[in-house]
Design a protein around this motif. Structure first.
Motif, PDB file in Angstrom:
ATOM      1  N   THR A 309      -6.822  30.081 -60.957  1.00  0.00           N
ATOM      2  CA  THR A 309      -6.136  28.856 -61.735  1.00  0.00           C
ATOM      3  C   THR A 309      -6.042  27.682 -60.787  1.00  0.00           C
ATOM      4  O   THR A 309      -6.451  27.527 -59.563  1.00  0.00           O
ATOM      5  CB  THR A 309      -4.746  29.245 -61.805  1.00  0.00           C
ATOM      6  OG1 THR A 309      -4.030  29.301 -60.570  1.00  0.00           O
ATOM      7  CG2 THR A 309      -4.457  30.404 -62.371  1.00  0.00           C
ATOM      8  N   ASP A 310      -5.749  26.491 -61.357  1.00  0.00           N
ATOM      9  CA  ASP A 310      -5.873  25.099 -60.582  1.00  0.00           C
ATOM     10  C   ASP A 310      -4.954  25.165 -59.322  1.00  0.00           C
ATOM     11  O   ASP A 310      -5.073  24.403 -58.193  1.00  0.00           O
ATOM     12  CB  ASP A 310      -5.326  23.874 -61.635  1.00  0.00           C
ATOM     13  CG  ASP A 310      -6.839  23.714 -62.512  1.00  0.00           C
ATOM     14  OD1 ASP A 310      -7.543  24.238 -62.226  1.00  0.00           O
ATOM     15  OD2 ASP A 310      -6.237  23.177 -63.478  1.00  0.00           O
ATOM     16  N   GLN A 311      -3.880  26.215 -59.361  1.00  0.00           N
ATOM     17  CA  GLN A 311      -2.802  26.100 -58.317  1.00  0.00           C
ATOM     18  C   GLN A 311      -3.223  26.766 -57.176  1.00  0.00           C
ATOM     19  O   GLN A 311      -2.727  26.800 -56.016  1.00  0.00           O
ATOM     20  CB  GLN A 311      -1.659  26.699 -59.041  1.00  0.00           C
ATOM     21  CG  GLN A 311      -0.658  25.878 -59.793  1.00  0.00           C
ATOM     22  CD  GLN A 311       0.543  26.607 -60.328  1.00  0.00           C
ATOM     23  OE1 GLN A 311       0.470  27.673 -61.054  1.00  0.00           O
ATOM     24  NE2 GLN A 311       1.694  26.199 -59.902  1.00  0.00           N
ATOM     25  N   MET A 312      -4.538  27.537 -57.006  1.00  0.00           N
ATOM     26  CA  MET A 312      -5.102  28.339 -56.008  1.00  0.00           C
ATOM     27  C   MET A 312      -5.591  27.272 -55.070  1.00  0.00           C
ATOM     28  O   MET A 312      -6.841  26.947 -55.514  1.00  0.00           O
ATOM     29  CB  MET A 312      -5.768  29.486 -56.434  1.00  0.00           C
ATOM     30  CG  MET A 312      -4.923  30.370 -57.174  1.00  0.00           C
ATOM     31  SD  MET A 312      -5.938  31.606 -58.348  1.00  0.00           S
ATOM     32  CE  MET A 312      -6.715  32.528 -57.078  1.00  0.00           C
ATOM     33  N   SER A 333      -5.089  33.273 -44.336  1.00  0.00           N
ATOM     34  CA  SER A 333      -4.100  33.025 -45.259  1.00  0.00           C
ATOM     35  C   SER A 333      -4.796  32.586 -46.504  1.00  0.00           C
ATOM     36  O   SER A 333      -5.904  32.057 -46.624  1.00  0.00           O
ATOM     37  CB  SER A 333      -3.022  32.000 -44.873  1.00  0.00           C
ATOM     38  OG  SER A 333      -3.704  30.814 -44.662  1.00  0.00           O
ATOM     39  N   ALA A 334      -4.108  32.797 -47.819  1.00  0.00           N
ATOM     40  CA  ALA A 334      -4.398  32.226 -49.187  1.00  0.00           C
ATOM     41  C   ALA A 334      -3.284  31.172 -49.351  1.00  0.00           C
ATOM     42  O   ALA A 334      -2.245  31.701 -49.259  1.00  0.00           O
ATOM     43  CB  ALA A 334      -4.546  33.231 -50.027  1.00  0.00           C
ATOM     44  N   THR A 335      -3.645  30.164 -49.817  1.00  0.00           N
ATOM     45  CA  THR A 335      -2.848  28.833 -49.902  1.00  0.00           C
ATOM     46  C   THR A 335      -2.522  28.623 -51.715  1.00  0.00           C
ATOM     47  O   THR A 335      -3.785  28.751 -52.218  1.00  0.00           O
ATOM     48  CB  THR A 335      -3.199  27.805 -49.330  1.00  0.00           C
ATOM     49  OG1 THR A 335      -3.339  28.174 -47.824  1.00  0.00           O
ATOM     50  CG2 THR A 335      -2.051  26.675 -49.523  1.00  0.00           C
ATOM     51  N   VAL A 336      -1.595  28.523 -51.990  1.00  0.00           N
ATOM     52  CA  VAL A 336      -1.455  28.149 -53.473  1.00  0.00           C
ATOM     53  C   VAL A 336      -0.258  26.733 -53.308  1.00  0.00           C
ATOM     54  O   VAL A 336       0.436  26.455 -52.358  1.00  0.00           O
ATOM     55  CB  VAL A 336      -0.465  29.225 -54.202  1.00  0.00           C
ATOM     56  CG1 VAL A 336      -1.439  30.427 -54.332  1.00  0.00           C
ATOM     57  CG2 VAL A 336       0.842  29.590 -53.721  1.00  0.00           C
ATOM     58  N   LYS A 337      -0.496  26.193 -54.524  1.00  0.00           N
ATOM     59  CA  LYS A 337       0.344  24.725 -54.576  1.00  0.00           C
ATOM     60  C   LYS A 337       1.232  24.857 -55.886  1.00  0.00           C
ATOM     61  O   LYS A 337       1.038  25.290 -56.837  1.00  0.00           O
ATOM     62  CB  LYS A 337      -0.646  23.507 -54.911  1.00  0.00           C
ATOM     63  CG  LYS A 337       0.023  22.399 -54.986  1.00  0.00           C
ATOM     64  CD  LYS A 337      -0.854  21.101 -55.136  1.00  0.00           C
ATOM     65  CE  LYS A 337      -1.292  20.690 -53.581  1.00  0.00           C
ATOM     66  NZ  LYS A 337      -2.127  19.701 -53.498  1.00  0.00           N
ATOM     67  N   TYR A 338       2.398  24.701 -55.345  1.00  0.00           N
ATOM     68  CA  TYR A 338       3.570  24.370 -56.577  1.00  0.00           C
ATOM     69  C   TYR A 338       4.341  23.114 -56.258  1.00  0.00           C
ATOM     70  O   TYR A 338       4.689  22.901 -55.276  1.00  0.00           O
ATOM     71  CB  TYR A 338       4.316  25.716 -56.482  1.00  0.00           C
ATOM     72  CG  TYR A 338       5.510  25.454 -57.425  1.00  0.00           C
ATOM     73  CD1 TYR A 338       5.615  25.406 -58.798  1.00  0.00           C
ATOM     74  CD2 TYR A 338       6.936  25.022 -56.914  1.00  0.00           C
ATOM     75  CE1 TYR A 338       6.695  25.139 -59.338  1.00  0.00           C
ATOM     76  CE2 TYR A 338       8.189  24.958 -57.527  1.00  0.00           C
ATOM     77  CZ  TYR A 338       7.767  24.958 -59.005  1.00  0.00           C
ATOM     78  OH  TYR A 338       8.919  24.505 -59.609  1.00  0.00           O
ATOM     79  N   ASN A 339       4.384  22.385 -57.310  1.00  0.00           N
ATOM     80  CA  ASN A 339       5.157  21.077 -57.277  1.00  0.00           C
ATOM     81  C   ASN A 339       4.782  20.233 -56.304  1.00  0.00           C
ATOM     82  O   ASN A 339       5.780  19.711 -55.230  1.00  0.00           O
ATOM     83  CB  ASN A 339       6.791  21.396 -57.052  1.00  0.00           C
ATOM     84  CG  ASN A 339       7.626  20.221 -57.603  1.00  0.00           C
ATOM     85  OD1 ASN A 339       7.168  19.293 -58.254  1.00  0.00           O
ATOM     86  ND2 ASN A 339       8.933  20.576 -57.322  1.00  0.00           N
ATOM     87  N   SER A 340       3.733  20.048 -55.901  1.00  0.00           N
ATOM     88  CA  SER A 340       3.064  19.149 -54.888  1.00  0.00           C
ATOM     89  C   SER A 340       2.943  19.760 -53.306  1.00  0.00           C
ATOM     90  O   SER A 340       2.919  19.124 -52.652  1.00  0.00           O
ATOM     91  CB  SER A 340       3.420  17.819 -54.753  1.00  0.00           C
ATOM     92  OG  SER A 340       3.367  17.252 -56.099  1.00  0.00           O
ATOM     93  N   LYS A 341       3.709  21.026 -53.268  1.00  0.00           N
ATOM     94  CA  LYS A 341       3.836  21.652 -52.018  1.00  0.00           C
ATOM     95  C   LYS A 341       2.828  22.834 -51.932  1.00  0.00           C
ATOM     96  O   LYS A 341       2.863  23.379 -52.968  1.00  0.00           O
ATOM     97  CB  LYS A 341       5.324  22.139 -51.953  1.00  0.00           C
ATOM     98  CG  LYS A 341       6.138  21.007 -51.995  1.00  0.00           C
ATOM     99  CD  LYS A 341       7.680  21.864 -51.471  1.00  0.00           C
ATOM    100  CE  LYS A 341       8.539  20.356 -51.397  1.00  0.00           C
ATOM    101  NZ  LYS A 341       9.919  21.042 -51.039  1.00  0.00           N
TER     102      LYS A 341
END
Length: 391
Positions: A309-312, A333-341
């Motif tokens: 997904t785009d959030q990954m 680490s694996a990083t995801v994005k939610y609400n610009s964070k």
């Protein structure tokens, strides 16, 4: 050729001394199966057996079966004694023993009975057979696909320490049967031109290559992935893999690459509380690249993520070539994005401390952008080249 026979042991010593000790698998040149037989002992023994064409066919059947399952061109001595003609990965399949008039195991049994019966008694022959059968030794036949169906082999062994040359026993078929005609110097070029059997030690039979996976998931670790249930899911896959150099001495065989990917697969948070519902997973599988596949784009179909997904934002990615050792781990680490964070999920991806690390790092969203634009992307990672696909 008598002069050559005298020179070979000294030449071999010089070659080993000059070669780089690369941490490769067989760093125990004095290893003895059951405390009885070294690799060189077994090579000499095999060369002295009264081989016929059907025995060459048996070995070829086995190595062909092994490569068909994604392993190297190898015939385990365990299978030679317990399931003649079977390759690695044939476990549970019917033995081909009935298809051979006199399997190789019978030649070994007769040889051992004749050689040791007068010294140790016939009852001890079983002990010698068990020592071979229970060892991790094998017959490795590089470039076996080029065999003409008739030529007899040169039999040699892995001298260890990264050496690229060794002496071998040239076997030919004469009027009175097959026999050793000479000792010759063996290199990889010789193995390309005629059959060479290498006695070495197996180090991949305990792993399951990609070809034998069927999208299984065990203990939170994905093996080759599955396509998930989301109808609009984008599946991230490896479509091809190119090896730009061989990582080991040719006596050791193929390069076994382990590809490990850590991410929060299918992350689609719509509120912050959703973050607690996700945990990272690790995709882990093995690809075996044989010597003849050097610099060739080898197609695969290996799923890394079933729902990309785009959030990954960042995916942890590790490629190692197996050399064994003690299990350690890469903390990442694996990083995801939610609400610009951005939110990080900690991971520990295991590998062995003697492994060659081909590439280790993060597949960032920016790095992977071509995938979203065109559906494919080819990039170099160390000494391998990988083509990804997104669908």
């Amino acid at each position: 050729m008598k002069t050559m026979k005298k020179l070979l042991p000294g030449l071999l010593t010089a070659l080993i001394a000059l070669s780089a000790c690369d941490g490769r698998k067989n760093l125990e040149p004095d290893y003895r199966a059951g405390g009885l037989f070294t690799l060189s002992d077994v090579a000499k023994m095999l060369s002295e057996l009264p081989l016929e064409n059907e025995h060459l066919a048996e070995v070829h059947d086995a190595v062909s079966a092994s490569t068909g399952h994604g392993y190297d061109e190898e015939y385990l001595l365990t299978d030679l004694f317990e399931a003649p003609g079977a390759g690695v990965g044939d476990k549970g399949q019917p033995t081909k023993a009935g298809g051979y008039r006199q399997p190789l195991r019978e030649l070994f049994a007769d040889y051992l009975a004749q050689k040791y019966a007068t010294k140790a008694g016939a009852a001890d022959v079983e002990r010698y057979i068990n020592a071979l059968s229970e060892s991790d030794m094998q017959i490795y036949w590089p470039y076996s696909e080029d065999w003409d169906g008739n030529s007899f082999p040169i039999v040699t062994f892995d001298p260890g320490y990264g050496a690229e040359s060794n002496y071998g026993y040239e076997v030919r078929l004469g009027k009175d049967g097959a026999h050793v005609v000479d000792s010759v110097l063996v290199t990889e070029q010789v193995a390309r031109e005629r059959p060479v059997w290498v006695i070495n030690r197996n180090d991949d039979a305990g792993f399951t290559p990609l070809e034998l996976f069927e999208g299984t998931v065990e203990n939170g670790t994905r093996a080759g992935g599955d396509k998930g249930q989301d109808g609009d899911a984008r599946v991230l896959s490896i479509m091809s893999f190119k090896m730009l150099r061989n990582y080991d001495s040719w006596f050791g065989g193929a390069s076994e690459f382990f590809i490990k990917c850590g991410a929060v697969d299918g992350f689609k948070a719509t509120k912050e509380d959703d973050l607690r519902n996700y945990s990272p997973s690790i995709t882990d599988f093995m690809l075996v690249l044989r010597r003849r596949q050097l610099d060739k784009k080898v197609p695969f179909s290996a799923i890394l993520l079933s729902n990309y997904t785009d959030q990954m934002e960042k995916i942890a990615f590790l490629v190692v070539e197996d050399d064994g050792g003690t299990t350690t781990s890469w903390k990442c680490s694996a990083t995801v994005k939610y609400n610009s964070k951005s939110y990080g999920f900690e991971l520990e991806i295991p590998y062995k401390d003697k492994d060659d690390i081909v590439w280790r790092g993060q597949l960032t969203r920016n790095l992977m952008q071509p995938l979203f634009d065109t559906g494919t992307m080819t990039r170099r990672f160390g000494d391998v080249e990988i083509t990804f696909g997104l669908e």
